[in-house]
Scaffold this motif. Sequence first.
Motif, PDB file in Angstrom:
ATOM      1  N   GLY A   1       5.974   5.925  -3.739  1.00  0.00           N
ATOM      2  CA  GLY A   1       7.091   5.483  -4.565  1.00  0.00           C
ATOM      3  C   GLY A   1       7.531   6.534  -5.570  1.00  0.00           C
ATOM      4  N   ARG A   2       6.625   7.360  -6.030  1.00  0.00           N
ATOM      5  CA  ARG A   2       6.995   8.382  -7.022  1.00  0.00           C
ATOM      6  C   ARG A   2       7.876   9.473  -6.440  1.00  0.00           C
ATOM      7  N   PHE A   3       7.988   9.537  -5.107  1.00  0.00           N
ATOM      8  CA  PHE A   3       8.874  10.509  -4.461  1.00  0.00           C
ATOM      9  C   PHE A   3      10.216   9.893  -4.095  1.00  0.00           C
ATOM     10  N   GLY A   4      10.377   8.602  -4.398  1.00  0.00           N
ATOM     11  CA  GLY A   4      11.628   7.928  -4.093  1.00  0.00           C
ATOM     12  C   GLY A   4      11.589   7.054  -2.856  1.00  0.00           C
ATOM     13  N   PHE A   5      10.433   6.913  -2.212  1.00  0.00           N
ATOM     14  CA  PHE A   5      10.328   6.047  -1.038  1.00  0.00           C
ATOM     15  C   PHE A   5      10.478   4.592  -1.465  1.00  0.00           C
ATOM     16  N   HIS A   6      11.129   3.800  -0.609  1.00  0.00           N
ATOM     17  CA  HIS A   6      11.368   2.382  -0.852  1.00  0.00           C
ATOM     18  C   HIS A   6      10.648   1.565   0.219  1.00  0.00           C
ATOM     19  N   PRO A   7      10.088   0.416  -0.163  1.00  0.00           N
ATOM     20  CA  PRO A   7       9.468  -0.438   0.856  1.00  0.00           C
ATOM     21  C   PRO A   7      10.501  -0.870   1.894  1.00  0.00           C
ATOM     22  N   GLY A   8      10.057  -0.904   3.137  1.00  0.00           N
ATOM     23  CA  GLY A   8      10.940  -1.367   4.208  1.00  0.00           C
ATOM     24  C   GLY A   8      11.185  -2.858   4.104  1.00  0.00           C
ATOM     25  N   ARG A   9      12.306  -3.284   4.630  1.00  0.00           N
ATOM     26  CA  ARG A   9      12.621  -4.709   4.683  1.00  0.00           C
ATOM     27  C   ARG A   9      12.725  -5.096   6.151  1.00  0.00           C
ATOM     28  N   PRO A  10      11.944  -6.087   6.593  1.00  0.00           N
ATOM     29  CA  PRO A  10      11.894  -6.420   8.017  1.00  0.00           C
ATOM     30  C   PRO A  10      13.255  -6.723   8.633  1.00  0.00           C
ATOM     31  N   GLU A  11      14.172  -7.274   7.834  1.00  0.00           N
ATOM     32  CA  GLU A  11      15.491  -7.600   8.390  1.00  0.00           C
ATOM     33  C   GLU A  11      16.381  -6.371   8.547  1.00  0.00           C
ATOM     34  N   ARG A  12      15.991  -5.239   7.945  1.00  0.00           N
ATOM     35  CA  ARG A  12      16.816  -4.023   8.024  1.00  0.00           C
ATOM     36  C   ARG A  12      16.146  -2.890   8.776  1.00  0.00           C
ATOM     37  N   MET A  13      14.823  -2.856   8.784  1.00  0.00           N
ATOM     38  CA  MET A  13      14.109  -1.744   9.388  1.00  0.00           C
ATOM     39  C   MET A  13      13.198  -2.257  10.496  1.00  0.00           C
ATOM     40  N   LEU A  14      13.473  -1.821  11.695  1.00  0.00           N
ATOM     41  CA  LEU A  14      12.673  -2.242  12.837  1.00  0.00           C
ATOM     42  C   LEU A  14      11.771  -1.087  13.257  1.00  0.00           C
TER      43      LEU A  14
END
Length: 174
Positions: A127-140
Amino acid sequence: MSAFAIEAALPADAAAIRALLVAAFPTPAEADLVAALRIGGHAVLELVARDGANNADGAILGHLLFTRLTVAPPNDRRRAVCLAPLAVAPGRQKAGIGTALVREGLARLEASEEDIVLVLGDPAFYGRFGFHPGRPERMLTPYPIPENQWLALGDRPLPLRLALSYPPPFAALG
């Protein structure tokens, strides 16, 4: 503590990288994965942290590999990679080596106009590098959410739905 330099991995580094990966992980699975990704031509960027600034003979203290992902639909022109694995030598962890490898890798990927980076890992670290958690409805992807995280490089927006496939050697990890 000595300085370290972040450099592109060289073919001559393969044995030292394998030894580092075997030491850093509980099984040789990640070392086998890196070898298979290289052989399969899936590697996009491979970096090492070398002991001693600008010393090509220095011991390898860390390793980072980015590999090509397939984006669906096929006419989508986004270029996507995954960050896996990241390893730092036992005894040298918590010294900024992993952070330096990730920062340098992301800078090089952005300069080469990659669009998306995925990582499966600790949200607090990435997260400190700007990564965002995936969302199952958007990322397969075949991997769990929220540990599967994404980062958009540059200024291209992500689509509403993104399907990404990993290279076949990842299937061997189970």
